[in-house]
Structures are given as C-alpha cells and as structure tokens.
Design a protein around this motif. Structure first.
Motif, PDB file in Angstrom:
ATOM      1  N   ARG A 134     -15.376  -5.605  -1.763  1.00 43.70           N
ATOM      2  CA  ARG A 134     -14.398  -4.569  -1.418  1.00 43.70           C
ATOM      3  C   ARG A 134     -15.106  -3.343  -0.818  1.00 43.70           C
ATOM      4  NH1 ARG A 134     -13.545   0.699  -2.067  1.00 43.70           N
ATOM      5  NH2 ARG A 134     -14.339   0.523  -4.181  1.00 43.70           N
TER       6      ARG A 134
ATOM      7  N   PHE B 181      -5.179  -3.731  -1.360  1.00 49.83           N
ATOM      8  CA  PHE B 181      -3.846  -3.866  -0.779  1.00 49.83           C
ATOM      9  C   PHE B 181      -3.424  -2.522  -0.216  1.00 49.83           C
ATOM     10  CE2 PHE B 181      -4.348  -7.580  -3.334  1.00 49.83           C
ATOM     11  CZ  PHE B 181      -3.759  -8.565  -2.556  1.00 49.83           C
TER      12      PHE B 181
ATOM     13  N   HIS C 163      -3.015  -0.060   3.599  1.00 50.31           N
ATOM     14  CA  HIS C 163      -2.413  -0.299   4.906  1.00 50.31           C
ATOM     15  C   HIS C 163      -3.435  -0.984   5.808  1.00 50.31           C
ATOM     16  CE1 HIS C 163      -0.342   0.073   8.650  1.00 50.31           C
ATOM     17  NE2 HIS C 163       0.729   0.551   8.026  1.00 50.31           N
ATOM     18  N   PRO C 164      -3.065  -2.117   6.443  1.00 49.62           N
ATOM     19  CA  PRO C 164      -4.042  -2.867   7.251  1.00 49.62           C
ATOM     20  C   PRO C 164      -4.617  -2.043   8.408  1.00 49.62           C
ATOM     21  CG  PRO C 164      -1.799  -3.746   7.526  1.00 49.62           C
ATOM     22  CD  PRO C 164      -1.760  -2.784   6.381  1.00 49.62           C
TER      23      PRO C 164
ATOM     24  N   VAL D 124      -7.628   0.087   6.827  1.00 54.61           N
ATOM     25  CA  VAL D 124      -8.853  -0.680   6.539  1.00 54.61           C
ATOM     26  C   VAL D 124      -8.677  -2.103   7.074  1.00 54.61           C
ATOM     27  CG1 VAL D 124     -10.505  -1.380   4.763  1.00 54.61           C
ATOM     28  CG2 VAL D 124      -9.183   0.718   4.429  1.00 54.61           C
TER      29      VAL D 124
ATOM     30  N   PRO E  69      -3.017   1.483  -3.559  1.00 49.18           N
ATOM     31  CA  PRO E  69      -2.821   2.926  -3.429  1.00 49.18           C
ATOM     32  C   PRO E  69      -1.426   3.390  -3.831  1.00 49.18           C
ATOM     33  CG  PRO E  69      -2.528   1.899  -1.295  1.00 49.18           C
ATOM     34  CD  PRO E  69      -2.843   0.787  -2.275  1.00 49.18           C
TER      35      PRO E  69
ATOM     36  N   ARG F 133       2.457  -6.052  -3.536  1.00 50.74           N
ATOM     37  CA  ARG F 133       1.725  -7.100  -2.813  1.00 50.74           C
ATOM     38  C   ARG F 133       0.712  -7.768  -3.743  1.00 50.74           C
ATOM     39  NH1 ARG F 133      -1.232  -4.325   1.890  1.00 50.74           N
ATOM     40  NH2 ARG F 133      -1.996  -6.453   2.239  1.00 50.74           N
TER      41      ARG F 133
ATOM     42  N   ASN G  34      -3.962  10.546   2.941  1.00 48.55           N
ATOM     43  CA  ASN G  34      -2.961  11.309   3.695  1.00 48.55           C
ATOM     44  C   ASN G  34      -2.078  12.174   2.798  1.00 48.55           C
ATOM     45  OD1 ASN G  34      -1.668  12.057   6.067  1.00 48.55           O
ATOM     46  ND2 ASN G  34      -0.176  10.382   5.959  1.00 48.55           N
ATOM     47  N   ARG G  35      -2.657  12.688   1.718  1.00 52.67           N
ATOM     48  CA  ARG G  35      -1.906  13.471   0.747  1.00 52.67           C
ATOM     49  C   ARG G  35      -2.806  14.498   0.070  1.00 52.67           C
ATOM     50  NH1 ARG G  35       0.481   9.089   1.693  1.00 52.67           N
ATOM     51  NH2 ARG G  35       2.681   8.707   1.225  1.00 52.67           N
TER      52      ARG G  35
ATOM     53  N   LEU H 127     -12.285   7.982  -9.320  1.00 57.70           N
ATOM     54  CA  LEU H 127     -12.330   9.383  -8.893  1.00 57.70           C
ATOM     55  C   LEU H 127     -13.400   9.487  -7.817  1.00 57.70           C
ATOM     56  CD1 LEU H 127     -11.901   9.394 -12.221  1.00 57.70           C
ATOM     57  CD2 LEU H 127     -11.928  11.854 -11.854  1.00 57.70           C
TER      58      LEU H 127
ATOM     59  N   GLY I  51     -16.915   8.327  -9.074  1.00 59.88           N
ATOM     60  CA  GLY I  51     -17.478   7.999  -7.772  1.00 59.88           C
ATOM     61  C   GLY I  51     -18.330   9.117  -7.192  1.00 59.88           C
TER      62      GLY I  51
ATOM     63  N   HIS J  38     -20.214   5.048 -10.525  1.00 61.90           N
ATOM     64  CA  HIS J  38     -20.113   4.413  -9.206  1.00 61.90           C
ATOM     65  C   HIS J  38     -20.963   5.240  -8.241  1.00 61.90           C
ATOM     66  CE1 HIS J  38     -17.524   2.280  -6.071  1.00 61.90           C
ATOM     67  NE2 HIS J  38     -17.932   3.311  -5.358  1.00 61.90           N
TER      68      HIS J  38
ATOM     69  N   CYS K  59     -17.942   4.148   2.885  1.00 60.71           N
ATOM     70  CA  CYS K  59     -16.508   4.411   2.870  1.00 60.71           C
ATOM     71  C   CYS K  59     -16.107   4.870   4.253  1.00 60.71           C
ATOM     72  CB  CYS K  59     -16.137   5.452   1.829  1.00 60.71           C
ATOM     73  SG  CYS K  59     -14.363   5.757   1.799  1.00 60.71           S
TER      74      CYS K  59
ATOM     75  N   TYR L 220     -13.655   6.482   5.313  1.00 68.03           N
ATOM     76  CA  TYR L 220     -13.018   7.791   5.419  1.00 68.03           C
ATOM     77  C   TYR L 220     -13.881   8.920   4.869  1.00 68.03           C
ATOM     78  CZ  TYR L 220      -9.187   5.234   7.245  1.00 68.03           C
ATOM     79  OH  TYR L 220      -8.435   4.417   8.061  1.00 68.03           O
TER      80      TYR L 220
HETATM   81  P1  HMG Z   1       0.560   6.833   5.048  1.00 65.48           P
HETATM   82  O1  HMG Z   1       0.358   6.778   6.490  1.00 65.48           O
HETATM   83  O2  HMG Z   1       0.790   8.163   4.396  1.00 65.48           O
HETATM   84  O3  HMG Z   1       1.692   5.779   4.662  1.00 65.48           O
HETATM   85  O4  HMG Z   1      -0.697   6.141   4.371  1.00 65.48           O
HETATM   86  P2  HMG Z   1       3.203   5.972   4.242  1.00 65.48           P
HETATM   87  O5  HMG Z   1       3.287   5.981   2.742  1.00 65.48           O
HETATM   88  O6  HMG Z   1       3.771   7.143   4.980  1.00 65.48           O
HETATM   89  O7  HMG Z   1       3.817   4.623   4.844  1.00 65.48           O
HETATM   90  C1  HMG Z   1       3.731   4.355   6.242  1.00 65.48           C
HETATM   91  C2  HMG Z   1       3.892   2.872   6.524  1.00 65.48           C
HETATM   92  O8  HMG Z   1       2.813   2.139   5.886  1.00 65.48           O
HETATM   93  C3  HMG Z   1       5.175   2.263   5.997  1.00 65.48           C
HETATM   94  O9  HMG Z   1       5.552   1.264   6.937  1.00 65.48           O
HETATM   95  C4  HMG Z   1       4.758   1.587   4.711  1.00 65.48           C
HETATM   96  O10 HMG Z   1       5.551   0.484   4.357  1.00 65.48           O
HETATM   97  C5  HMG Z   1       3.371   1.107   5.074  1.00 65.48           C
HETATM   98  P3  HMG Z   1       6.729   1.533   7.996  1.00 65.48           P
HETATM   99  O11 HMG Z   1       7.904   1.870   7.119  1.00 65.48           O
HETATM  100  O12 HMG Z   1       6.253   2.691   8.815  1.00 65.48           O
HETATM  101  O13 HMG Z   1       6.778   0.233   8.722  1.00 65.48           O
HETATM  102  N1  HMG Z   1       2.544   0.983   3.851  1.00 65.48           N
HETATM  103  C6  HMG Z   1       1.853  -0.104   3.491  1.00 65.48           C
HETATM  104  N2  HMG Z   1       1.662  -1.309   4.063  1.00 65.48           N
HETATM  105  C7  HMG Z   1       0.901  -2.191   3.405  1.00 65.48           C
HETATM  106  N3  HMG Z   1       0.305  -1.942   2.221  1.00 65.48           N
HETATM  107  C8  HMG Z   1       0.465  -0.749   1.622  1.00 65.48           C
HETATM  108  C9  HMG Z   1       1.250   0.214   2.276  1.00 65.48           C
HETATM  109  N4  HMG Z   1       1.586   1.481   1.951  1.00 65.48           N
HETATM  110  C10 HMG Z   1       2.374   1.927   2.922  1.00 65.48           C
HETATM  111  N5  HMG Z   1      -0.133  -0.504   0.442  1.00 65.48           N
HETATM  112  C11 HMG Z   1      -1.660   4.855   2.586  1.00 65.48           C
HETATM  113  C12 HMG Z   1      -0.796   6.038   2.951  1.00 65.48           C
HETATM  114  C13 HMG Z   1      -1.946   4.927   1.116  1.00 65.48           C
HETATM  115  C14 HMG Z   1      -0.901   3.577   2.906  1.00 65.48           C
HETATM  116  C15 HMG Z   1      -2.961   4.905   3.438  1.00 65.48           C
HETATM  117  O14 HMG Z   1      -3.506   6.189   3.329  1.00 65.48           O
HETATM  118  C16 HMG Z   1      -3.993   3.904   3.029  1.00 65.48           C
HETATM  119  O15 HMG Z   1      -3.784   2.703   3.102  1.00 65.48           O
HETATM  120  N6  HMG Z   1      -5.197   4.356   2.589  1.00 65.48           N
HETATM  121  C17 HMG Z   1      -6.242   3.489   2.138  1.00 65.48           C
HETATM  122  C18 HMG Z   1      -7.591   4.111   2.289  1.00 65.48           C
HETATM  123  C19 HMG Z   1      -8.677   3.232   1.691  1.00 65.48           C
HETATM  124  O16 HMG Z   1      -8.480   2.073   1.388  1.00 65.48           O
HETATM  125  N7  HMG Z   1      -9.887   3.803   1.517  1.00 65.48           N
HETATM  126  C20 HMG Z   1     -11.015   3.118   0.974  1.00 65.48           C
HETATM  127  C21 HMG Z   1     -10.937   2.918  -0.497  1.00 65.48           C
HETATM  128  S1  HMG Z   1     -11.406   4.360  -1.455  1.00 65.48           S
HETATM  129  C22 HMG Z   1     -13.119   4.236  -1.647  1.00 65.48           C
HETATM  130  O17 HMG Z   1     -13.732   3.443  -1.005  1.00 65.48           O
HETATM  131  C23 HMG Z   1     -13.794   5.090  -2.693  1.00 65.48           C
HETATM  132  C24 HMG Z   1     -14.245   4.293  -3.927  1.00 65.48           C
HETATM  133  O18 HMG Z   1     -15.172   3.282  -3.577  1.00 65.48           O
HETATM  134  C25 HMG Z   1     -14.890   5.235  -4.961  1.00 65.48           C
HETATM  135  C26 HMG Z   1     -15.955   6.166  -4.345  1.00 65.48           C
HETATM  136  O19 HMG Z   1     -16.973   5.685  -3.804  1.00 65.48           O
HETATM  137  O20 HMG Z   1     -15.700   7.377  -4.407  1.00 65.48           O
HETATM  138  C27 HMG Z   1     -13.035   3.621  -4.607  1.00 65.48           C
END
Ligand code: HMG
Ligand code: MG
Length: 298
Positions: A14, A49, A51-52, A55, A80, A87, A112-113, A140, A175, A206, A239, A241
């Motif tokens: 992941r 799971f 948004h595709p 990622v 998220p 899903r 995005n928040r 976190l 994290g 982490h 990461c 982002y």
């Molecule tokens: P958003 O643009 O604010 O989405 O993104 P929304 O809530 O406004 O929804 C927009 C559209 O996305 C809608 O579709 C939803 O249905 C769809 P539409 O109605 O326009 O057709 N949607 C989804 N589709 C599939 N799966 C979903 C989903 N949610 C909404 N789950 C969102 C908000 C959370 C989706 C976006 O910001 C996102 O996907 N972010 C993920 C970022 C990410 O994965 N980052 C990496 C992981 S974190 C990390 O690596 C750190 C960690 O390792 C610890 C550390 O090292 O610190 C964990």
C-alpha cells in the motif's frame, strides 16, 4: 526494557506501491502480498479504497482483493470515507484504517478537507466498520513535522490522537510522513500521549527513512513500550501528496535489528529479502534497503 515480541505491520503493497511511478500489474501485487505472508508477516496492508484519480496506483483494489482470499495474513485496507468503507466491506475486508492528518496543510492536500472535517468524515466510518465487526486502525500523518508548516507541536498530535481513540480506533499509528523525526522527539511525543491517556500498548510507529533515523526512532519507541512497528518490504514507499516523503523504514532493516536483539517477529529474513529483490526487478530499480543489498547473492 525491550519487548519479547514485535508485530510488524507490513505496508509495502500500500504505502510502497502507491508512490511508485510504475503501475504494477494486479497479478504481481497479489503474488507480492502472498510472498510477504509466506515470509511470516502476519499483517500486510494490501491496498486503499480511495478515489482512483487520487491514487491511480491502487485503482485496482476491486480486482486485487479476490486474488488474496487464501492469503495467510490479516490484510487491512485504507478507507477515507463511507464510500471507501462500503467498497472494502463488499469485498470482505476484515480490517480497515482511516488516515487523519495532524496538520491543516496535509489534511487539505491529502483529503481535500480541514483537520476537523477529516475527523468528522471518519466518525461514521469508524462506527460502521466496528458495527460490521472490522478492526479499525487510525493513522496520524505529519506527527513530527510538515513540509509546508515545519515543526509540529506535540500538543497538536496529542489532540488528534485523543479524538481518534474516542471515536473507537483500536490502534493508532504515529506517522512520520516525511521522515524528519529524531529519537528525543519520539520520546517526547510518546510520553505526552501516555499522560493524555493514550498508552504505548495502543500505538504503532510509522517512520519514513528520509534522514536515516527510522531505526533509531523505532528502537526508542520499543524501549518506551510500543510493540507494533510499520515497515515496508525493501523500503518501498513515500506519499504522493507529501513532497519530500521517501520510503518507509525497510522491513528487512527492521528484522535485522530485531533478530540481533533476540526479539521475535516470526519473519524469515532471507525469504523476505528475496521477495523485495524480486519486486525491485519488477520496478526496474534496486531496493534502497541496506539489508536487502547486504543479503543479495553476490
Ligand atoms: P474529494 O474530491 O473531496 O471527493 O476527495 P468528494 O467526497 O467530494 O467526492 C467526489 C467524487 O469522488 C464523488 O463522485 C464520490 O462518489 C467519489 P461523483 O459523485 O463526483 O461521481 N468518491 C469516491 N470514489 C471511490 N472511492 C472513494 C470515494 N470517495 C469519494 N472512497 C477523497 C476526497 C477522500 C475521495 C480523496 O481526497 C482521496 O481519495 N484521497 C486519498 C488520498 C490518499 O490515498 N493518500 C495516501 C494515503 S495517506 C498516507 O500515505 C499516509 C500514511 O502512510 C501515514 C503517514 O506516512 O503519515 C497512512
Ligand atoms: Mg506512510
């Protein structure tokens, strides 16, 4: 003192693959995860799971999960929001993780928040996951420093940790997203958390290895009573982002240290390193792990 046993939470498939430019075919991901489990890793974070479009590297979660059905490990996945949880549960996920940010800048960049809006978004996700019988971990991010905001006050991390605990997360993972932590800072945070009612037994660490401090930080956390450590096979990761984030602490570097300390992990180091070499060949670049390189057949 040090613990007799450490549980390694493997994040390579992941956290590692989400940041690789190469799109790895789903069958290769499934084999990677199976080989990690066969090397003795009992927890392998499989995918997200999300948004595709955010990622694309993990956009194949729906195809991957059915290929993992007989894998002898727990396979937590990131969710998220409610859409993500639905899903994941539809595919039989039994462990999920939500991922909060301690800083406003990263909350915005990653989800995005605002920090508060992220926590509000997670509340029903955690409740529904628990009601469905799933285990819930809370991440976190940016606990030790943020690329936009610089130093992060310990009190800020403590406050997000309390809220995730109160929400019902069974385990919190601290994290160091960009890998800037040093051992004194780790000690300071762990003791502030324990004063605030978040004991080391509830925590995982982490570390990303940007400045080569991940092992020193880990040892400090183990001395403080933490027994769960996140690591990524071969040191894959970063990461997308968070600018300046590099790979996680390499699982092999961690296991080499723990083996030397006589701390049990259940992991077969040589088998694991061979798996990371195999994955490095798929990605077309050598593993950054010192231990993987040292163990490589000459
Ligand atoms: P958003 O643009 O604010 O989405 O993104 P929304 O809530 O406004 O929804 C927009 C559209 O996305 C809608 O579709 C939803 O249905 C769809 P539409 O109605 O326009 O057709 N949607 C989804 N589709 C599939 N799966 C979903 C989903 N949610 C909404 N789950 C969102 C908000 C959370 C989706 C976006 O910001 C996102 O996907 N972010 C993920 C970022 C990410 O994965 N980052 C990496 C992981 S974190 C990390 O690596 C750190 C960690 O390792 C610890 C550390 O090292 O610190 C964990
Ligand atoms: Mg990470």
């Amino acid at each position: 003192g040090l613990p007799a046993r450490v549980r390694i939470h493997e994040v390579g498939p992941r956290d590692g693959l989400q940041n690789e430019k190469t799109l790895v075919p789903v069958a290769v991901k499934a084999e990677f995860i199976r080989r990690l489990a066969e090397a003795g890793l009992t927890t392998v974070e499989a995918t997200s799971f999300v948004h595709p479009k955010w990622v694309p590297q993990l956009a194949d979660a729906e195809e991957l999960m059915p290929l993992l059905e007989d894998t002898p490990a727990r396979l937590p996945v990131l969710v998220p929001n409610k859409r993500g949880l639905e899903r994941a549960l539809a595919l039989g996920a039994r462990d999920v993780a939500v991922f909060a940010s301690v800083t406003e800048s990263f909350a915005r960049a990653n989800l995005n928040r605002s920090v508060d809006e992220v926590l509000e978004m997670f509340e029903p996700v955690v409740a529904e996951a628990r009601a469905a019988g799933a285990g819930v971990r809370g991440y976190l991010s940016m606990c030790f420093g943020d690329p936009w905001e610089g130093a992060v006050p310990v009190s800020q991390t403590v406050s997000v940790a309390r809220r995730l605990m109160d929400m019902g997360c069974a385990e919190l993972s601290l994290g160091d997203t960009i890998g800037v932590a040093t051992p004194g800072h780790v000690l300071e945070l762990l003791s502030a958390l324990s004063e605030a009612g978040v004991p080391a037994t509830k925590l995982a660490v982490h570390f990303h290895d940007t400045y080569g401090q991940a092992l020193a930080n880990t040892l400090t956390a183990l001395q403080y009573g933490v027994t769960c450590v996140d690591a990524s096979a071969g040191g894959l990761g970063g990461c997308p982002y968070a600018k300046s984030a590099t790979g996680n602490l390499a699982t092999e570097d961690l296991v080499w240290m723990l083996d030397g300390l006589g701390i049990e992990t259940g992991v077969d180091l040589r088998r694991l390193a061979a798996t990371s070499e195999w994955m490095a060949r798929h990605l077309g670049r050598p593993s950054p792990s010192r231990t993987v390189r040292a163990l490589a057949p000459k």
